[in-house]
Enzyme design. Sequence first.
Site, PDB file in Angstrom:
ATOM      1  N   LYS A  13       0.832  -1.216   0.000  1.00 40.81           N
ATOM      2  CA  LYS A  13       0.000   0.000   0.000  1.00 40.81           C
ATOM      3  C   LYS A  13       0.864   1.262   0.000  1.00 40.81           C
ATOM      4  O   LYS A  13       0.601   2.195  -0.751  1.00 40.81           O
ATOM      5  CB  LYS A  13      -0.932   0.028   1.234  1.00 40.81           C
ATOM      6  CG  LYS A  13      -1.908  -1.135   1.315  1.00 40.81           C
ATOM      7  CD  LYS A  13      -2.890  -0.968   2.465  1.00 40.81           C
ATOM      8  CE  LYS A  13      -2.267  -0.953   3.840  1.00 40.81           C
ATOM      9  NZ  LYS A  13      -1.627  -2.226   4.259  1.00 40.81           N
ATOM     10  N   ARG A  98      -9.014   1.054   9.142  1.00 40.18           N
ATOM     11  CA  ARG A  98      -8.575  -0.299   9.479  1.00 40.18           C
ATOM     12  C   ARG A  98      -9.627  -1.051  10.285  1.00 40.18           C
ATOM     13  O   ARG A  98      -9.418  -2.203  10.635  1.00 40.18           O
ATOM     14  CB  ARG A  98      -7.305  -0.216  10.308  1.00 40.18           C
ATOM     15  CG  ARG A  98      -6.026  -0.494   9.499  1.00 40.18           C
ATOM     16  CD  ARG A  98      -4.855  -0.328  10.435  1.00 40.18           C
ATOM     17  NE  ARG A  98      -3.686  -1.055  10.073  1.00 40.18           N
ATOM     18  CZ  ARG A  98      -2.637  -0.507   9.458  1.00 40.18           C
ATOM     19  NH1 ARG A  98      -2.671   0.742   9.068  1.00 40.18           N
ATOM     20  NH2 ARG A  98      -1.571  -1.235   9.224  1.00 40.18           N
ATOM     21  N   ARG A 137      11.789  -5.585   4.152  1.00 44.40           N
ATOM     22  CA  ARG A 137      11.459  -4.168   3.970  1.00 44.40           C
ATOM     23  C   ARG A 137      12.391  -3.279   4.800  1.00 44.40           C
ATOM     24  O   ARG A 137      12.773  -3.620   5.913  1.00 44.40           O
ATOM     25  CB  ARG A 137      10.011  -3.961   4.412  1.00 44.40           C
ATOM     26  CG  ARG A 137       9.582  -2.519   4.587  1.00 44.40           C
ATOM     27  CD  ARG A 137       8.117  -2.353   4.505  1.00 44.40           C
ATOM     28  NE  ARG A 137       7.389  -2.876   5.650  1.00 44.40           N
ATOM     29  CZ  ARG A 137       6.054  -2.857   5.737  1.00 44.40           C
ATOM     30  NH1 ARG A 137       5.338  -2.379   4.737  1.00 44.40           N
ATOM     31  NH2 ARG A 137       5.448  -3.350   6.798  1.00 44.40           N
ATOM     32  N   ARG A 170      11.800  -1.745  10.322  1.00 42.57           N
ATOM     33  CA  ARG A 170      10.712  -1.386  11.233  1.00 42.57           C
ATOM     34  C   ARG A 170      10.637  -2.368  12.391  1.00 42.57           C
ATOM     35  O   ARG A 170      10.651  -3.581  12.182  1.00 42.57           O
ATOM     36  CB  ARG A 170       9.379  -1.384  10.464  1.00 42.57           C
ATOM     37  CG  ARG A 170       9.083  -0.075   9.786  1.00 42.57           C
ATOM     38  CD  ARG A 170       7.868  -0.140   8.914  1.00 42.57           C
ATOM     39  NE  ARG A 170       6.649  -0.586   9.587  1.00 42.57           N
ATOM     40  CZ  ARG A 170       5.440  -0.504   9.049  1.00 42.57           C
ATOM     41  NH1 ARG A 170       5.300   0.015   7.829  1.00 42.57           N
ATOM     42  NH2 ARG A 170       4.383  -0.931   9.699  1.00 42.57           N
ATOM     43  N   ARG A 181       0.200  -8.664  13.765  1.00 43.63           N
ATOM     44  CA  ARG A 181      -0.441  -7.719  12.828  1.00 43.63           C
ATOM     45  C   ARG A 181      -1.344  -8.449  11.839  1.00 43.63           C
ATOM     46  O   ARG A 181      -2.393  -7.929  11.450  1.00 43.63           O
ATOM     47  CB  ARG A 181       0.637  -6.900  12.093  1.00 43.63           C
ATOM     48  CG  ARG A 181       1.315  -5.905  13.032  1.00 43.63           C
ATOM     49  CD  ARG A 181       2.607  -5.388  12.468  1.00 43.63           C
ATOM     50  NE  ARG A 181       2.422  -4.598  11.279  1.00 43.63           N
ATOM     51  CZ  ARG A 181       3.354  -4.426  10.348  1.00 43.63           C
ATOM     52  NH1 ARG A 181       4.518  -5.019  10.468  1.00 43.63           N
ATOM     53  NH2 ARG A 181       3.112  -3.675   9.317  1.00 43.63           N
TER      54      ARG A 181
END
Length: 229
Positions: A13, A98, A137, A170, A181
Amino acid sequence: MNIILLGYPGSGKGTQAEALSAELGMEHISTGNLFREEIAKGTPLGLRVSEYLSGGKLVDDKTVLEVINSKLEKPEKDEKSEEEKKPSKGFLFDGFPRTVEQAEALDSLLSSKKMELDAVIFLNVDEADVIERMSSRRICPKCSKVYNVISSPPQKENTCDAGCGELLFREDDQPAVIEKRLMVYKDLTEPLISYYHANGVFYEIQARGDAKAITENIISLIKTEIAKN
Ligand code: AMP
């Protein structure tokens, strides 16, 4: 046009929102980036939300909505250049809403401002792919640009291409937090698929593979289908 990008954490996203806002002049609103900026600056809001982010839990709806409200009120940052101050061509929401409660609040907020939601674009990827993507990432803590050490590495190892400095892994991309998550996503965010199906604004894009090709597919969807409705 106002568009929501929906999908698993790690579905791309943020990457797609960055590319689309550059291409279409839309204002990218990422609640995750906003919270990370507040945490980095050590503001009261940052201190309040920090534990939620590091634990992979959702920040409470009230706080999220306050942040969104203030962004919709004052979309342009003061320090932006004249070029960037041009009126935005709508909002591109990334990571918001969300929960169904956030979606309902966004509906009311938009209608109170005589604005409409034009589309919700669901980035469809497999769970195994998102786990792999999140593990590789890296993000720039200054400009929030997202990299992937395998599929889209920076030019110089661990350094932002925009000259901001060192990239970060992160904290919430660690395996145990990723697991949490994904559970939160399935419990609280996935119901938004039926919510927006029912609203008639739901579109789906296969979001596996090359990021640039996916951006082109989204732009073509926006221009050929969404803009005409
Ligand atoms: P993201 O960068 O979108 O993956 O968001 C990172 C984290 O920020 C999430 O795991 C949540 O802790 C928090 N967050 C971001 N957006 C929201 C939202 N709309 N509602 C609640 N928490 C959020």
